[in-house]
Design a protein around this motif. Structure first.
Motif: not given
Length: 349
Positions: A287-292, A262-269
């Motif tokens: 959608v919940r995301l975080y910088e890791a 359903l969702f894609r990101l263009d960065t790995s971190n």
């Protein structure tokens, strides 16, 4: 010579006749993660008698008396087309322990499954990994990020951290090379420095697997347990994040037609942590995301469905003013996150 080699194109692991790891070589760098003369994945048993709070405390003096489990009842080697394993069975009095070391084709990870039928009293079982890196600090995963703690005891507060918590992984390293120890159910660790033969220092990571307190429940932890650990050499912090997820959320095989993400990101971190429907039954997608990695990051979140509006929300899914959203163009959301920032988006379909 009684040793067994598990090897693929990325990793070479040597298990000795005592069922411990003598060598763990990451092939791209050629570095052995196990210091000379040391053994990794070593089961260590300690007397555990806290002065107070038997089931809650681990007192510093536990480390004075250590018994290393080296006697092997059985060692079984299996080689399959996509996986090779060594199973080591041993016992201590009435406790039975089985360890399975596994290397899969194409994987840089050594997987260790420790099955214990536990019948000790006032004992602490640890799984030790001497690592051939000079790490003055270690990274410990916490929810939505990680913290650093010292591996030395230069100050009183450093010394007080002789047992420290971590969620899914611990990472130790030096510039250019690191090792991650990930787990699926082991949250107590101690990470220390030790002298290295020939000069320098090494770092020792030990997982606290099981205890056997008598109060308030004399049967605490008694019985069968299965604990999974993975080791990856040549890893940075984001490799550690991936190792933690892979061990705790393994791939599930289902029959039926494939479904695109359903969702894609263009960065790995930046990590997508949660995808769910809104609790208010509006039909909005949360959608919940975080910088890791602990660094500022720009990324684009692509949605695999038509979007009418994207709003920022708090953890209770209440709309707040925009802080991370920079632009919304069609189904693409450009975001800018601060180190370890958590972002919750409410996506209207």
């Amino acid at each position: 010579d009684g040793q067994t080699v598990l090897e693929n194109e990325l990793l070479r692991v040597v298990v000795d006749e005592t069922g411990r790891i003598r060598s763990l070589v990451e092939k791209s760098s050629g570095r052995d993660s196990v210091p000379p003369g040391s053994r990794a994945a070593e089961l260590q048993l300690f007397i555990d008698t806290p002065a107070k709070w038997d089931a809650w405390d681990i007192d510093r003096h536990y480390a004075r008396l250590r018994e290393v489990l080296t006697e092997v009842d059985e060692l079984v080697v299996q080689s399959m087309p996509t996986e090779a394993t060594v199973t080591v069975r041993r016992h201590h009095e009435s406790t039975r322990i089985s360890q399975v070391f596994s290397v899969r084709a194409g994987s840089p990870v050594l997987e260790i499954t420790t099955s214990v039928d536990w019948h000790e009293r006032q004992r602490l079982l640890k799984l030790a990994f001497p690592i051939d890196v000079n790490a003055g600090r270690a990274a410990y995963e916490v929810q939505f990020g990680h913290v650093f703690r010292s591996t030395h005891s230069n100050t009183s507060w450093d010394s007080a951290q002789y047992e420290t918590p971590s969620h899914r992984w611990v990472h130790v390293g030096e510039p250019g090379f690191g090792v991650v120890i990930a787990n699926d159910s082991t949250y107590g660790h101690d990470v220390t420095q030790r002298p290295r033969p020939g000069g320098g220092v090494t770092t020792v990571v030990r997982e606290s697997l099981l205890r056997a307190p008598l109060f308030p429940d004399p049967e605490s932890d008694q019985g069968e347990h299965v604990l999974r650990t993975s080791v990856r050499a040549g890893a940075d912090v984001m490799d550690a994040v991936c190792a933690g997820y892979e061990l705790n959320l393994p791939l599930r095989h289902l029959s039926g037609r494939g479904v695109e993400p359903l969702f894609r990101l263009d960065t790995s971190n930046v990590v997508i942590e949660t995808v769910k429907l809104a609790e208010d039954r509006s039909g909005d997608v949360i959608v919940r995301l975080y910088e890791a990695a602990g660094s500022r990051s720009k990324c684009v979140l692509a949605c695999d469905f038509d979007v009418t509006e994207v709003l920022e929300a708090d953890l209770l899914e209440r709309t707040v003013r925009r802080l991370a959203i920079r632009t919304v163009e069609g189904s693409a959301v450009q975001l800018e996150l601060r180190p370890f920032e958590i972002v919750t988006l409410r996506v209207k379909r």
